[in-house]
Motif scaffolding. Structure first.
Motif, PDB file in Angstrom:
ATOM      1  N   ILE A   1     -14.045 -25.388   6.179  1.00 43.74           N
ATOM      2  CA  ILE A   1     -15.295 -26.077   6.470  1.00 43.74           C
ATOM      3  C   ILE A   1     -16.443 -25.130   6.803  1.00 43.74           C
ATOM      4  CG2 ILE A   1     -14.572 -26.580   8.862  1.00 43.74           C
ATOM      5  CD1 ILE A   1     -16.811 -28.862   6.778  1.00 43.74           C
TER       6      ILE A   1
ATOM      7  N   VAL B   1     -19.712 -25.169   4.522  1.00 44.07           N
ATOM      8  CA  VAL B   1     -20.990 -25.637   5.060  1.00 44.07           C
ATOM      9  C   VAL B   1     -22.085 -24.656   4.674  1.00 44.07           C
ATOM     10  CG1 VAL B   1     -22.316 -25.878   7.189  1.00 44.07           C
ATOM     11  CG2 VAL B   1     -20.117 -27.028   6.959  1.00 44.07           C
ATOM     12  N   ARG B   2     -21.798 -23.369   4.820  1.00 43.66           N
ATOM     13  CA  ARG B   2     -22.819 -22.375   4.476  1.00 43.66           C
ATOM     14  C   ARG B   2     -23.079 -22.344   2.977  1.00 43.66           C
ATOM     15  NH1 ARG B   2     -20.206 -19.883   8.639  1.00 43.66           N
ATOM     16  NH2 ARG B   2     -18.872 -18.626   7.309  1.00 43.66           N
TER      17      ARG B   2
ATOM     18  N   TYR C   1     -20.294 -32.846   5.477  1.00 42.02           N
ATOM     19  CA  TYR C   1     -19.206 -33.810   5.605  1.00 42.02           C
ATOM     20  C   TYR C   1     -19.500 -34.762   6.760  1.00 42.02           C
ATOM     21  CZ  TYR C   1     -14.648 -35.698   6.881  1.00 42.02           C
ATOM     22  OH  TYR C   1     -13.633 -36.538   7.205  1.00 42.02           O
TER      23      TYR C   1
ATOM     24  N   PRO D   1     -17.851 -37.553   8.929  1.00 45.27           N
ATOM     25  CA  PRO D   1     -16.533 -38.130   9.199  1.00 45.27           C
ATOM     26  C   PRO D   1     -16.627 -39.636   9.490  1.00 45.27           C
ATOM     27  CG  PRO D   1     -17.292 -36.933  11.107  1.00 45.27           C
ATOM     28  CD  PRO D   1     -18.340 -36.755  10.053  1.00 45.27           C
TER      29      PRO D   1
ATOM     30  N   GLY E   1     -17.912 -37.070  14.814  1.00 47.08           N
ATOM     31  CA  GLY E   1     -19.213 -36.945  14.187  1.00 47.08           C
ATOM     32  C   GLY E   1     -20.334 -36.514  15.104  1.00 47.08           C
ATOM     33  N   LEU E   2     -20.202 -36.840  16.382  1.00 47.74           N
ATOM     34  CA  LEU E   2     -21.376 -36.745  17.241  1.00 47.74           C
ATOM     35  C   LEU E   2     -20.921 -36.423  18.661  1.00 47.74           C
ATOM     36  CD1 LEU E   2     -24.420 -37.910  16.677  1.00 47.74           C
ATOM     37  CD2 LEU E   2     -23.637 -39.782  18.058  1.00 47.74           C
TER      38      LEU E   2
ATOM     39  N   TRP F   1     -29.889 -31.452  19.564  1.00 51.93           N
ATOM     40  CA  TRP F   1     -28.671 -30.625  19.537  1.00 51.93           C
ATOM     41  C   TRP F   1     -27.697 -31.130  18.484  1.00 51.93           C
ATOM     42  CZ3 TRP F   1     -26.293 -27.926  24.310  1.00 51.93           C
ATOM     43  CH2 TRP F   1     -27.294 -27.207  24.983  1.00 51.93           C
TER      44      TRP F   1
ATOM     45  N   LEU G   1     -26.378 -29.156  14.886  1.00 50.92           N
ATOM     46  CA  LEU G   1     -25.005 -28.741  15.179  1.00 50.92           C
ATOM     47  C   LEU G   1     -24.386 -27.870  14.092  1.00 50.92           C
ATOM     48  CD1 LEU G   1     -23.014 -29.660  17.506  1.00 50.92           C
ATOM     49  CD2 LEU G   1     -22.034 -31.162  15.828  1.00 50.92           C
ATOM     50  N   ALA G   2     -24.724 -28.170  12.834  1.00 51.57           N
ATOM     51  CA  ALA G   2     -24.059 -27.457  11.742  1.00 51.57           C
ATOM     52  C   ALA G   2     -24.822 -26.210  11.314  1.00 51.57           C
ATOM     53  CB  ALA G   2     -23.882 -28.385  10.543  1.00 51.57           C
TER      54      ALA G   2
ATOM     55  N   GLY H   1     -25.979 -23.693  13.404  1.00 49.40           N
ATOM     56  CA  GLY H   1     -25.985 -22.615  14.391  1.00 49.40           C
ATOM     57  C   GLY H   1     -25.604 -21.269  13.818  1.00 49.40           C
TER      58      GLY H   1
ATOM     59  N   ARG I   1     -28.264 -34.031  10.300  1.00 52.62           N
ATOM     60  CA  ARG I   1     -27.633 -32.725  10.467  1.00 52.62           C
ATOM     61  C   ARG I   1     -27.426 -32.056   9.124  1.00 52.62           C
ATOM     62  NH1 ARG I   1     -22.125 -33.640  13.003  1.00 52.62           N
ATOM     63  NH2 ARG I   1     -23.495 -34.153  14.724  1.00 52.62           N
ATOM     64  N   TRP I   2     -27.040 -32.872   8.121  1.00 50.29           N
ATOM     65  CA  TRP I   2     -26.778 -32.290   6.805  1.00 50.29           C
ATOM     66  C   TRP I   2     -28.039 -32.195   5.969  1.00 50.29           C
ATOM     67  CZ3 TRP I   2     -22.754 -29.721   7.446  1.00 50.29           C
ATOM     68  CH2 TRP I   2     -21.717 -30.189   8.259  1.00 50.29           C
TER      69      TRP I   2
END
Lengths: 282, 547
Positions: B351, B355-356, B361, B363, B370-371, B379, B383-384, B386, B439-440
């Motif tokens: 993952i 992600v990079r 994704y 969930p 998810g949260l 924040w 999250l994804a 950082g 986030r995505w």
């Protein structure tokens, strides 16, 4: 569901002053401390003296430094029981190194590195072995103290480098022992790490929701290891300063740190469940 | 039928029957300047199922809190069985025969089922006033379970049962407790989204229990699932922004009308924006699963998703489709097989790396995976990011950039939080899901794997999420949509893969102008697996399963 009325209140909350904070329950511990200060100032002559305050800051220095590192471990929802033992082992090893080489204050980075290695060992076993941190560090506590007692042969060893104690009890700033100065500097750095760096944020995320963080691609395992290494590193720094202050490393070095460090962290506002608090509670 | 036409009708739909079981007049509740309920008056006739529908924030929960004595209204009066009813707490409400099933499970996991069923009723089962008579408790609990038609051993540990069974236990406690234990003649039972966690078999048992209870008292529902609402209710009330906007006889209502009344506008005939579905031809393959395998969960799954394409995966709850999503994203990597992401080399899914490389994704379990609900909107939105976007090379957190990003998406997705600093616990399910999606979006992904993206999301937010999915497809994002909602699966997907016991059994084309029927898909999900009907996902319940 969000109540519309919450919005102005929360906006206000972000601008809270110390006064409102005090209103919110923080006043009790502050008041108790003030009451204790007043009580002891009246009850004995030796409490309210500059000399005594200098002594207290000296004693509390090691505790603060050690706690600053362990706070991250607790913040991410784990626990480090071995910091006291790391202090003992690093203290013992540094005295030997100091006496053998006479390097003086250069032993400080060595002690820090040694502490980091011990913390790293904790972290690796914890993260890769998937063993609860309580169990891992309880085990390493025994191992580290065992090795330390072996090195010390059960007795206190004094260092023979003249003037080494200056790094702890000397006063670059009058009336403030260097150990307390170091602790304050460490505090500033650690608060910065917690608030402004990736490492700090990841500690909060892992503590608040490890699953969520992992599912979003946060390298949870790696940062767990980092946290233990940092905890060990600061314990190493605390160890060498404690040794310098005491003039020797003995079997009882760091013994009181196990309970005191956790107490200070939890009383300071970091939840043992993780995700809440930090080196500077907000 | 328009909302106005309905409002002109008298609110008391039933007039010449025996005194209603429950009646309320002018119920009003304000929180500071915010009116959550305004002059709500309604009647619950005897032996009926009455349902309240409404979007999140319409005031349903507050209404239930008032009825069950947890919250006191600022104004208004209530009557229970002809007598004035003003409970001063949940205990008093229960004593009068008003019980409630809560949305969140309130069971103690570590004790046997019977102890949960009879919780706080132990005093009825004591000898000499002190010693608990376990045998009597077990017998009483067994009678309750039997009456409810459930297959549960009351002596087993509660936590040993799955979520669906535990929900059933909770329902039985609330529904049968008053009748069996307190001797209430006409119970009034409040159920907050009771079936959302039930699997098929338990759902059927629940519906039978409802029929049985109707002969005694009345039930009041809150539900999002309109199909089910229409089927089960006798009378439907629609709440919008704290006001009762309509009372409908369930016989004459239909889903589109209800939706229109709830949201305040008619539900678009094109709810899933089928017309915006893209024709996929030779677009670049952005996600390719190659023989993914996790023994016992999914086997030998290969598939491709092209840029701008929505590929749906359907199947029963045990089909392994959710696990496949986790596997493809690298959250819980498969035992073997590889994934090719947006022109990269075949790789074992992982993952962090994915992600990079442009994967996102979402969930299925928002609150556990998810949260981080206690943390702020900002924040959670970052999250994804950082590891790259939000940190400088030295690892410093770019706080201003974080706030700007959060601000942008709060506005773009219309997250009703007002401020990025609000903790997500203060948001409704729909708004929370928007935070997860943001986030995505903030990462401009090439591929999104969405597992039940609209679970626990109200109708208004659902529509927004569907629009968002189409927008993303327009931008060339490839989407793998895993969902239990049949209509969503059909409406959104370009192609639908059906999984059964870990294998893809068929692929059904779903072009915008020739969508497959629900029956066809359900038949594929069940083909050759007779007896698996109990794990059917939330198909509309009038759907008859082909034998």
């Amino acid at each position: 569901m969000i109540a519309q009325s919450d919005i102005p209140r929360l906006a206000l909350a972000s601008r809270r002053s110390i006064l409102t904070k005090l209103n919110n329950g923080l006043w009790l511990p502050v008041a108790v401390v003030l009451a204790l200060v007043v009580f002891f100032s009246l009850a004995t002559d030796s409490f309210a003296t500059l000399r005594n305050f200098t002594a207290i800051t000296g004693q509390a220095g090691t505790l603060l430094i050690v706690c600053l590192g362990t706070t991250f471990v607790v913040l991410m929802g784990s626990i480090d029981l071995s910091v006291g033992a790391i202090v003992l082992l690093v203290g013992a090893a540094s005295v030997i190194i100091l006496n053998a080489t006479g390097v003086g204050w250069l032993v400080l980075p060595v002690a820090a590195a040694l502490g980091a290695v011990l913390g790293l060992a904790n972290g690796l076993i914890y993260a890769f072995g998937r063993i609860p941190s309580f169990v891992v560090t309880l085990g390493s506590l025994s191992i580290f103290s065992g090795i330390a007692l072996q090195i010390l042969e059960g007795r206190a060893i004094q260092f023979t480098v003249p003037g080494f104690e200056e790094i702890a009890i000397g006063q670059l700033i009058p009336r403030l022992p260097n150990i307390a100065l170091c602790a304050l500097i460490a505090w500033a750095i650690v608060v910065f790490i917690a608030e402004r760096t990736r490492f700090g944020r990841f500690m909060y995320l892992i503590g608040g929701g490890e699953n969520v963080a992992r599912t979003a691609g946060v390298p949870v395992r790696r940062y767990k290891i980092y946290a233990f290494a940092l905890s060990g590193l600061l314990a190493g720094v605390g160890a060498i300063l404690a040794v310098a202050r005491l003039g020797a490393a003995g079997p009882s070095l760091g013994q009181d740190l196990l309970l005191n460090s956790l107490a200070a962290i939890v009383v300071g506002g970091t939840s043992l469940a993780g995700g809440v608090g930090g080196p500077q509670a907000r | 039928m328009s909302a106005a036409a309905i409002l002109e009708r008298p609110k008391l739909v039933v007039s010449n029957e025996p005194p209603p079981l429950f009646r309320a007049e002018g119920l009003t509740k304000r929180y500071e300047a915010n009116t959550v309920l305004s002059e709500v008056g309604f009647t619950v006739p005897r032996n009926k199922v009455v349902t309240f529908v409404g979007e999140n924030g319409a005031g349903k929960s507050t209404l239930f809190n008032i009825l069950s004595g947890i919250v006191r209204p600022d104004a208004g009066r209530m009557w229970l069985d002809g007598e004035v009813y003003a409970p001063q707490g949940y205990g008093q409400a229960t004593a009068k025969g008003v019980t409630r099933v809560f949305q969140e499970q309130a069971l103690i996991q570590n004790v046997p089922v019977y102890e949960n069923l009879l919780l706080s009723e132990e005093a009825r089962f004591t000898r000499l006033g002190q010693f608990v008579d376990r045998k009597a408790m077990i017998a009483a609990a067994e009678r309750m379970v039997e009456d409810a038609g459930l297959d549960i051993d009351v002596r087993r540990r509660t936590g040993d049962y799955d979520f669906s069974k535990r929900q059933s236990i909770e329902i039985v406690r609330a529904c049968l407790g008053p009748v069996h234990l307190a001797g209430i003649e006409r119970p009034f039972i409040l159920l907050d989204e009771p079936t959302s966690a039930l699997d098929r078999r338990d759902e059927e048992a629940f519906f039978r229990l409802v029929e049985k209870l109707k002969t005694k008292g009345s039930l009041l529902f809150v539900s999002h699932r309109l199909t089910e609402v229409l089927e089960i209710s006798d009378l439907i009330y629609v709440l919008k922004d704290g006001q009762l906007v309509a009372a409908l006889d369930a016989q004459e209502a239909d889903e589109a009308t209800l939706h229109g009344l709830m949201v305040g506008r008619e539900r678009a005939a094109d709810f899933y924006h089928e017309r915006r579905q893209r024709r996929i031809d030779r677009e670049e393959v952005v996600l390719r699963l190659d023989r993914l395998d996790l023994p016992g969960v999914y086997q030998d799954v290969s598939l491709e998703v092209r840029a701008g394409e929505v590929v749906g995966i359907g199947g029963l709850l045990d089909s392994g489709k959710s696990a496949l999503g986790k596997g493809a994203a690298g959250v819980e990597p498969p035992a073997s097989g590889s994934v090719v992401l947006a022109g990269g080399a075949p790789a074992e899914p992982q993952i962090g790396r994915f992600v990079r490389a442009g994967l996102g994704y979402v969930p299925a379990e928002r609150l556990t995976d998810g949260l981080i609900a206690p943390f702020s909107v900002a924040w959670n939105m970052t999250l994804a990011s950082g590891s790259d976007l939000l940190t400088s090379r030295l690892g410093l957190w770019r706080r201003r950039h974080e706030l700007a990003t959060a601000d942008h998406y709060v506005r773009q997705l219309r997250v009703r939080s007002g401020t990025p600093n609000l903790p997500c616990t203060k948001l409704s399910g729909g708004n929370q899901q928007k935070v997860v999606l943001a986030r995505w979006l903030a990462r401009k992904p090439k591929v999104l794997i969405l597992d039940n993206p609209t679970r626990g999301v109200d109708a208004g937010a659902k529509e927004e999420i569907y629009t968002l999915i189409r927008d993303l497809a327009d931008e060339g994002v490839g989407i793998l949509l895993i969902t239990d909602e049949l209509l969503e699966l059909i409406g959104l997907s370009n192609r639908i893969l059906i999984m059964q016991r870990g294998r893809v059994v068929t692929e059904v084309a779903a072009p915008a102008d020739a969508k497959p029927g629900e029956r066809e898909l359900v038949a594929w999900m069940l083909a050759g697996s007779g007896g698996a009907t109990d794990t059917l996902p939330h198909a509309p319940s009038q759907q008859k399963i082909p034998a």
